[in-house]
Every structure is written in structure tokens, then in C-alpha cells.
Design a protein around this motif. Sequence first.
Motif, mmCIF file in Angstrom:
data_model
loop_
_atom_site.group_PDB
_atom_site.id
_atom_site.type_symbol
_atom_site.label_atom_id
_atom_site.label_comp_id
_atom_site.label_asym_id
_atom_site.label_seq_id
_atom_site.Cartn_x
_atom_site.Cartn_y
_atom_site.Cartn_z
ATOM 1 N N ALA A 137 -4.866 -1.066 1.409
ATOM 2 C CA ALA A 137 -3.610 -1.812 1.356
ATOM 3 C C ALA A 137 -2.459 -0.958 1.877
ATOM 4 O O ALA A 137 -1.578 -1.448 2.597
ATOM 5 C CB ALA A 137 -3.338 -2.271 -0.076
ATOM 6 N N TRP A 138 -2.450 0.318 1.509
ATOM 7 C CA TRP A 138 -1.415 1.232 2.004
ATOM 8 C C TRP A 138 -1.469 1.330 3.521
ATOM 9 O O TRP A 138 -0.445 1.219 4.206
ATOM 10 C CB TRP A 138 -1.583 2.617 1.380
ATOM 11 N N GLU A 139 -2.650 1.557 4.058
ATOM 12 C CA GLU A 139 -2.771 1.785 5.495
ATOM 13 C C GLU A 139 -2.478 0.519 6.293
ATOM 14 O O GLU A 139 -1.992 0.609 7.425
ATOM 15 C CB GLU A 139 -4.156 2.335 5.811
ATOM 16 N N THR A 140 -2.730 -0.640 5.720
ATOM 17 C CA THR A 140 -2.361 -1.890 6.375
ATOM 18 C C THR A 140 -0.851 -1.996 6.508
ATOM 19 O O THR A 140 -0.322 -2.470 7.520
ATOM 20 C CB THR A 140 -2.901 -3.094 5.589
ATOM 21 N N ARG A 141 -0.129 -1.535 5.494
ATOM 22 C CA ARG A 141 1.326 -1.662 5.463
ATOM 23 C C ARG A 141 2.041 -0.493 6.141
ATOM 24 O O ARG A 141 3.014 -0.691 6.871
ATOM 25 C CB ARG A 141 1.793 -1.775 3.999
ATOM 26 N N GLN B 224 -2.278 -2.692 -7.695
ATOM 27 C CA GLN B 224 -3.248 -3.027 -6.646
ATOM 28 C C GLN B 224 -2.597 -3.439 -5.328
ATOM 29 O O GLN B 224 -2.998 -4.415 -4.690
ATOM 30 C CB GLN B 224 -4.203 -4.112 -7.144
ATOM 31 N N GLY B 225 -1.564 -2.717 -4.930
ATOM 32 C CA GLY B 225 -0.923 -2.958 -3.646
ATOM 33 C C GLY B 225 0.345 -3.789 -3.714
ATOM 34 O O GLY B 225 1.011 -3.985 -2.689
ATOM 35 N N ALA B 226 0.707 -4.280 -4.898
ATOM 36 C CA ALA B 226 1.919 -5.101 -5.022
ATOM 37 C C ALA B 226 3.159 -4.323 -4.597
ATOM 38 O O ALA B 226 4.080 -4.889 -3.997
ATOM 39 C CB ALA B 226 2.082 -5.597 -6.464
ATOM 40 N N GLN B 227 3.183 -3.026 -4.912
ATOM 41 C CA GLN B 227 4.348 -2.203 -4.548
ATOM 42 C C GLN B 227 4.611 -2.221 -3.046
ATOM 43 O O GLN B 227 5.748 -2.033 -2.614
ATOM 44 C CB GLN B 227 4.131 -0.753 -5.004
ATOM 45 N N PHE B 228 3.597 -2.453 -2.252
ATOM 46 C CA PHE B 228 3.742 -2.355 -0.805
ATOM 47 C C PHE B 228 4.370 -3.609 -0.190
ATOM 48 O O PHE B 228 4.729 -3.590 0.989
ATOM 49 C CB PHE B 228 2.379 -2.105 -0.150
ATOM 50 N N VAL B 229 4.499 -4.666 -0.971
ATOM 51 C CA VAL B 229 5.074 -5.911 -0.439
ATOM 52 C C VAL B 229 6.342 -6.334 -1.184
ATOM 53 O O VAL B 229 6.902 -7.390 -0.907
ATOM 54 C CB VAL B 229 4.044 -7.068 -0.468
ATOM 55 N N LEU B 230 6.779 -5.515 -2.142
ATOM 56 C CA LEU B 230 7.955 -5.841 -2.946
ATOM 57 C C LEU B 230 9.133 -4.931 -2.599
ATOM 58 O O LEU B 230 8.941 -3.777 -2.209
ATOM 59 C CB LEU B 230 7.645 -5.681 -4.443
#
Length: 257
Positions: A41-45, A158-164
Motif C-alpha cells: 500500500a505504501w509503495e502504491t502511494r 492497514q494503509g488508511a493513513q496513506f489516503v487520509l
Amino acid sequence: MKLIQSRDNVFYKSLKRLAESGRERRKTGRTLLDGVHLVEAWETRYGPVETLVVGESALAGGEIAAFVAGRECTLLSDALLRDLGLVDTPSGLLAVVAMPGRASAVDLDRDAVLLDGVQDPGNVGTLLRTAAAAGIRQVLLSPGCAAAWSPKVLRAGQGAQFVLDIHEDADLAGFVAAYRGSTAVTCLDGATSLYEAQWQGPLAWIFGAEGQGVRRELIAAADLRIRIPMPGAVESLNVGAAAAVCLFEAMRRKLVS
């Protein structure tokens, strides 16, 4: 691939400090991710992580071995990986990443979730994940909340931080006073059923600490006092469960309007 087995190793000591110390994470601007899903998820973002760390037994085969195949990694003995105490059950894969910069300024015209003194990392991560799943894009955390970018909160999110857009140490009272939508808080006294309450336009939900709930001044300042009907044999819900009920009811109304 170098295997680290000594607790005196300089790199291992740096991992230990990042795992245990919020001050160290703030000082270095770095944190730790645990597990393939979170790293993906990190690397996608954001693109490639700085450093991949793999537990010795994880290279024997399976998802992690396939994920790191052909990539430069640091190998850590299983005992040292457990001793980091990063999460209760280490996955076998860690990554060191630079934490993103501060979010943009708060948006007073957009839906939001406000967390007031929620200290449990699992609950904060769950709340962030639930907010993201319900289409919320900004979250404000008061002083005293578990740090949004700590390893345990990251694992739960689980990746929420990367879209908020996440605003820590936020002045919740100031936000509520300036907000151009409606504010809602879950409580019992003088509250209206979630399914009967009415609101229009943007909505900011306020959820409180596990034991004491939302501070009285924030309850008093909120436009809506909401209770979740509970005809069963229990009188309360975990804050993460309560937030899920509220946020997805608000989402349902948007979908049918």
C-alpha cells in the motif's frame, strides 16, 4: 544478504528506537511498516520504501519470500524481530519509511472525523481505516491520541493513513467553532437516535476516548447529540464499532439521496 543476530548491531538498535520511541520517530522523520499488505500500500502511494527488513524464517518460502525476491533486503534473526515488540504477531517483513509531510490545511467545508483523546493504538488505527472506507478524507486527532504514524496504529490502519489528510495535535474545539457544516457527537444524555437524527451538508463526527468519552465542552459545542439504539443485552459499543455504525449510516444516506 547480511544476517543480523546481535542486539548490539547499530542498525538493529536504530530499528528498536523507531519501534519504541515516538520521540525518535519525530526526530528522524521515519517509522516502521509491518507486513506485505502495508508495504504494498505504501509503495502504491509513495514509491519504494527506504529499507526492507526480513525475518530469517520468512525466506523459507511463501508470500514474503516471493515479495522480496530480487530486492535488496536486510536479514534479521527471528529472535531479534520478535524482540522489537513492534506488533504482537510480527509478519516477518518490515520496512523503514520516511513519514509524509504535514497534511494540507483543514477544510471547514468537508466531512471529517475528530478523535478526542483516543489512546489505544488499535482503536485509532481502526477508526482511521473505517473513516477511509466510508469515504471520509480528513481526520483530526487531539493531543493525547495515539500517534497516527506509530507502527501499531499503522498496522491497525492497514494503509488508511496513506489516503487520509491527518491532522495531529489538533484544536478540536477551534475546528468545531469554525466548521461550516454540522457536528455530531455520540452520547446518551439528551441524544437523538442515529436513525431519526437529521442533518444536511458536510458533517464532522466526534468520537471520544475509550473510558471517558468525548470531553464535555465538545459535547456542548456539537450541533447533534447522537445515540445508537441498542435493543440487545449490552449498553455500549467499542469506539471503533460505534464509529463504523455512524459513518456507514451517513454514507447510506448519501447513496440514497
